[in-house]
Structures are given as C-alpha cells and as structure tokens.
Enzyme design. Sequence first.
Site, short mmCIF file in Angstrom:
data_model
loop_
_atom_site.label_atom_id
_atom_site.label_comp_id
_atom_site.label_asym_id
_atom_site.label_seq_id
_atom_site.Cartn_x
_atom_site.Cartn_y
_atom_site.Cartn_z
N TYR A 73 -14.79 5.75 -13.24
CA TYR A 73 -13.85 6.77 -12.78
C TYR A 73 -14.19 8.12 -13.41
O TYR A 73 -14.81 8.19 -14.47
CB TYR A 73 -12.41 6.40 -13.13
CG TYR A 73 -11.90 5.17 -12.45
CD1 TYR A 73 -11.41 5.23 -11.15
CD2 TYR A 73 -11.91 3.94 -13.10
CE1 TYR A 73 -10.92 4.10 -10.51
CE2 TYR A 73 -11.43 2.79 -12.47
CZ TYR A 73 -10.94 2.89 -11.18
OH TYR A 73 -10.47 1.75 -10.56
N SER A 93 -11.03 1.30 -2.91
CA SER A 93 -12.25 1.60 -2.17
C SER A 93 -12.08 1.38 -0.67
O SER A 93 -12.47 2.23 0.14
CB SER A 93 -13.41 0.73 -2.68
OG SER A 93 -13.75 1.09 -4.00
N ARG A 152 -13.63 -2.17 -12.06
CA ARG A 152 -14.80 -1.78 -11.27
C ARG A 152 -16.01 -2.63 -11.70
O ARG A 152 -16.90 -2.15 -12.41
CB ARG A 152 -15.08 -0.28 -11.45
CG ARG A 152 -14.05 0.63 -10.78
CD ARG A 152 -14.22 0.59 -9.27
NE ARG A 152 -13.22 1.36 -8.56
CZ ARG A 152 -13.36 2.63 -8.19
NH1 ARG A 152 -14.46 3.28 -8.50
NH2 ARG A 152 -12.42 3.23 -7.50
N GLN A 183 -15.58 -6.14 -6.12
CA GLN A 183 -15.68 -5.15 -5.05
C GLN A 183 -14.92 -5.55 -3.80
O GLN A 183 -14.30 -4.72 -3.14
CB GLN A 183 -17.15 -4.90 -4.71
CG GLN A 183 -17.88 -4.09 -5.77
CD GLN A 183 -19.34 -3.86 -5.42
OE1 GLN A 183 -19.85 -4.38 -4.43
NE2 GLN A 183 -20.04 -3.10 -6.25
N ASP A 222 -11.11 -4.70 -4.07
CA ASP A 222 -10.80 -3.33 -4.47
C ASP A 222 -10.07 -2.57 -3.36
O ASP A 222 -10.71 -2.04 -2.44
CB ASP A 222 -12.10 -2.63 -4.87
CG ASP A 222 -11.88 -1.24 -5.44
OD1 ASP A 222 -10.72 -0.77 -5.44
OD2 ASP A 222 -12.86 -0.63 -5.89
#
Length: 389
Positions: A240, A143, A132, A137, A140
């Site tokens: 998390y 997500s 993360r 991003q 990911d």
Amino acid sequence: MKLAVPKERRPDEARVAISPEVAKKLVGLGVEVVVESGAGLGADVTDAMLQDVGATIAPDAKTTLGDADLVWKVQRPLMANEGTADEGMDEIALMKRGATLMCHLNALTEKSLVDALAAAGISAFAMELMPRISRAQSMDILSSQANLGGYKAVIEAANAFSRAFPMMMTAAGTVPPARVLVFGAGVAGLQAVATAKRMGAVVLATDVRPATREQVESLGGKFVTVDEEMEKQAETAGGYAKEMPPEYFEKQKQVISEVLKKTDIVITTALIPGRPAPKLVTAEQVRSMKKGSVIVDMAVEAGGNCELSEPDKMVEVEGVKIIGYPNLPSRVAADASPLFAKNLLNFFTPQFDKEAKALKLNWEDETVKGTCVTHDGKVVHPRLVEGSN
C-alpha cells in the site's frame, strides 16, 4: 449451516453479496443459502434466478438474518439511527450471538461499529483488510471492485466531457486526442489508464511508488515523476502507499500544476488505508485548468483528493466539472456483485469443513488472522486493539 445474504440498505449501493453461480456452489457444498427478497435486483439478479440454483428467498431482513450462522454483505451492517433510507434498522441486533459476518466493514475508521459487533458476540471479518499475498489475490475485494471503479471513472468522465477522446482526422479538420492524467497507479488507477488509452486518449499517470512506473508504461501511459528519492520510501511491506511528508506534496504541487494546465481529464484514486485521502488537486489548480475539463474524484468518500469535490455531486468551478460520485463499483453492479461474491467464496471454502457442514476456521491462516476484527466478544485485530500501533 445457514448462510444469509440480506438486501443492501446503505445509500448508493446496488450490489449484492451473492450471485447465482456462487449460490449454486454453496448449495452443492451442503450450505443452506437464504437471500432476502429483492436483494439482487440492483445487480440484475432476480429471486427466481437464485431459487433455480437452490437458494431460499426470505421476505425480510429479520427472517433472513435471524438464525443465520454466517452472513455475507457488501457494506457494513446498519446500526440504529444512522440516518439512512432504513433509519432505525439495527442489522447487528438481527444477527444471533455467535454468528459470523464477512463484508467490507471499514473497520479502521468505524470504531463504534467494531465495538458493537464485539458486544453482540459476532465474529466479524473485514474483507478490506485481506493481506496482500499471492494466495489471497482471489479473495481481495478491494482489487476486484477497484478494477471496475477505475473503468467506470473514465466512462463517467467521458460522459461529462464535451469533446471526443481519440484523435480523429476528417476532411473538415482534425480532432485532437484528449489528455488524461491519473493520480495513483494502484488497481483502480491502472484500469483507468488502460480504459482511457483504449478510448484513444493520451494518458499520463503519477504515483508515490516508483515501482508502478513500469506498469503504467506497459499500458501505454507516460509516468510523471515528482521526487525519485522520496518515492523510494513510499510503499509499505503490504504493497500500500504510505502517507508522504508535507515537503513531498509541495513538490508534487509544483510539478503537477504545469501538467494540469494542459490536461482535459483528471482521475484521482489515491487512498491510504485508515486515513483521510490526501489532497492532490487544490482549488487554485482547478481554476488553472482549461474550461471544459473534467475531474473524477474516486476518493470522495474518504474526504476527496480534490479540494473542491463534493460527495454525490457533480459541481462546476469556472468551467471545470468535478465529479464526486461515491461507490463507483455500484454503478456497474451486475459485474461487481459476482466478483465480490466470488471473493467471499474463495475466502470461505478453505475454512469450510465439508463433513461437518460448518465453518472450521484455521486461526494460523494469514487470511483469517489478517481479516478477523472481532471474536468471542472481543476486538482482536492488532490494528484495532487499544494501545496497539
């Protein structure tokens, strides 16, 4: 190099790990893209659409995977005798030794699969373990897929709910707005908050991480706090949620029980990587809810956040419907697939040597170190190596 994309064969999976846009970019880089015939049909991607951008269509999994240097999948590969629709197919055995695999492996819970990949000499990258960090991003998968899952959870709830979501004022009377409670304010939970709010509901949300309060409130939801002091220690360095102590869940039960009695729709999204989903809604709480209420348990594949949810079913308990449909992103496969493929492309591109037309992995890169679980015939990820924490 040859990049192969086989058909997904696990139950409840309609997605595919390629899109015409991504295939076109790969071909432009000089990559030979081979896709199994019919692999994209569940996501509205035809063989012809892929051929039009330069991909080759193979007739079956064996031909697709046989001499591939790199394999992209959505779900982890099948092992022999798993009891799926393609019982007996061993996708690992179809890959050549030295091939590279990128997909959602469930690596923290599928030890036998990881061991089999190592034994087969496959360099496997578990995309769900992507660090993360800001730079990652766009890579990911959790997500991108959770975002669509949160949206779809609200749509499934609305479909099962016998009333309207928004307040409606008519000459015949007023329809009150639905009250929605979302457990977990990660990507899926925040999208559920936003979707329910857009549909006109009164939305509440709760999360063990107090930092999510601002995000919930920015979307128009109200944040339900359980214990401010305990929640200060509820987030890992990686962003998390941590597993909370038993006393926290006792207090949560008391606070949430009162809220549930007034709630019409519950969306539960709470997951802890590598562990069973925490039980957040008890059988007693379900029975305390109003008749006609709906619960959507997004964590059903990890054991469920609701004690009474059942995988792949909608059950009814004393007038309360509990939806346990697995893999909600697959129910919006036409949008989920291109996002998944783009995540893979964004991970692949910095590691691709354009001159050599081959993967040239940078083992100092956090995204590579963070996701690689097997390499050179060994299990290499720190969280999976025997004796590590």
